[in-house]
Design a protein around this motif. Structure first.
Motif, PDB file in Angstrom:
ATOM      1  N   UNK A  62      17.048  15.552  20.099  1.00  0.00           N
ATOM      2  CA  UNK A  62      18.462  15.193  20.040  1.00  0.00           C
ATOM      3  C   UNK A  62      18.998  15.201  18.609  1.00  0.00           C
ATOM      4  N   UNK A  63      18.126  15.518  17.660  1.00  0.00           N
ATOM      5  CA  UNK A  63      18.557  15.550  16.270  1.00  0.00           C
ATOM      6  C   UNK A  63      18.737  14.183  15.642  1.00  0.00           C
ATOM      7  N   UNK A  64      18.163  13.141  16.254  1.00  0.00           N
ATOM      8  CA  UNK A  64      18.244  11.803  15.669  1.00  0.00           C
ATOM      9  C   UNK A  64      17.270  11.686  14.501  1.00  0.00           C
ATOM     10  N   UNK A  65      17.463  10.653  13.696  1.00  0.00           N
ATOM     11  CA  UNK A  65      16.617  10.444  12.524  1.00  0.00           C
ATOM     12  C   UNK A  65      16.048   9.024  12.537  1.00  0.00           C
ATOM     13  N   UNK A  66      15.025   8.791  13.355  1.00  0.00           N
ATOM     14  CA  UNK A  66      14.439   7.448  13.405  1.00  0.00           C
ATOM     15  C   UNK A  66      13.952   6.958  12.048  1.00  0.00           C
ATOM     16  N   UNK A  67      13.455   7.861  11.214  1.00  0.00           N
ATOM     17  CA  UNK A  67      13.000   7.448   9.884  1.00  0.00           C
ATOM     18  C   UNK A  67      14.151   6.845   9.092  1.00  0.00           C
TER      19      UNK A  67
END
Length: 236
Positions: free
Chosen positions: A212-217
């Motif tokens: 989904x292109x999220x950035x958990x970092x």
């Protein structure tokens, strides 16, 4: 064009093994298309999970050639000319073949207080305007569909089962920034413990594989800054 699939196989009471299949594939044939063809015409015992087939639900997540991917979005033609290796996600209990138990994923969310808890006295249908600063602050983190790929890619989940994992921490950020949520103080108690935010090494493998292109970092880093500000207010 004939392609070779090397598929991880396992069922209760049997040893892990790899089974090789050959399928006819066009340029646009996906890994999921190939698995369905194998199940229909060669081996009906092959178990795997899928639902929408159009890159919406995330249920077909597997590891293809060493990288977490959606089977329905991964074209065989984009994987080079060699055999395509397919195995289940890492860090989840196996149920059979490519199917894993996502129960631990839900448990990590629960331990991180990942459920929305209405604030006492809040309006029952309180809304956050789509063009508000509050919405903008969480906009990049709210599209998680719970596919588990980031957990599979994370190098901290296996050695520390108490670590919530990237999906749970990403979810925690959206709740900590939500003025309608009433569990923020209790959630900080979890997040600032020794097994949560402090454990992430910031390698970014979760971000690399998120479909989904999220950035958990980045979400974890933001939580660290918010947590530090909170601690400084306590000691100031």
């Amino acid at each position: 064009m004939t392609r070779t699939l090397r598929v991880f196989r396992w069922s209760p009471g049997e040893a892990e093994r790899t089974r090789e299949y050959r399928v006819e594939a066009a340029r646009d044939t996906t890994v999921l298309d190939a698995l369905v063809e194998v199940q229909r015409s060669q081996d009906p015992t092959l178990a795997f999970r899928y639902a929408c087939r159009v890159g919406m639900c995330g249920s077909c997540a597997v590891v293809v050639n060493g990288r977490e991917r959606w089977a329905c979005r991964t074209r065989l033609g984009d994987l080079g000319a060699g055999a395509v290796r397919v195995r289940p996600l890492y860090h989840f209990p196996l149920l059979r073949d490519l199917v894993v138990d996502l129960g631990p994923h839900a448990e990590r969310l629960r331990r991180a207080l990942g459920a929305f808890t209405p604030r006492a006295g809040a309006e029952p249908y309180a809304r956050i305007a789509g063009d508000s600063r509050e919405r903008a602050a969480i906009d990049e983190a709210i599209e998680c569909i719970g596919c588990g790929m980031c957990v599979s890619a994370c190098t901290l989940v296996a050695p520390n089962p108490r670590f919530p994992g990237p999906a749970a921490l990403n979810r925690a950020l959206t709740l900590q920034l939500d003025s309608r949520d009433g569990a923020g103080a209790a959630r900080w108690g979890v997040l600032l413990g020794e097994d949560a935010l402090a454990r992430c090494h910031g390698q970014g493998t979760c971000t690399e594989v998120c479909p989904m292109g999220l950035q958990p970092t980045a979400s974890i880093i933001r939580l660290r800054w918010l947590g530090l500000s909170r601690l400084l207010r306590w000691t100031g």
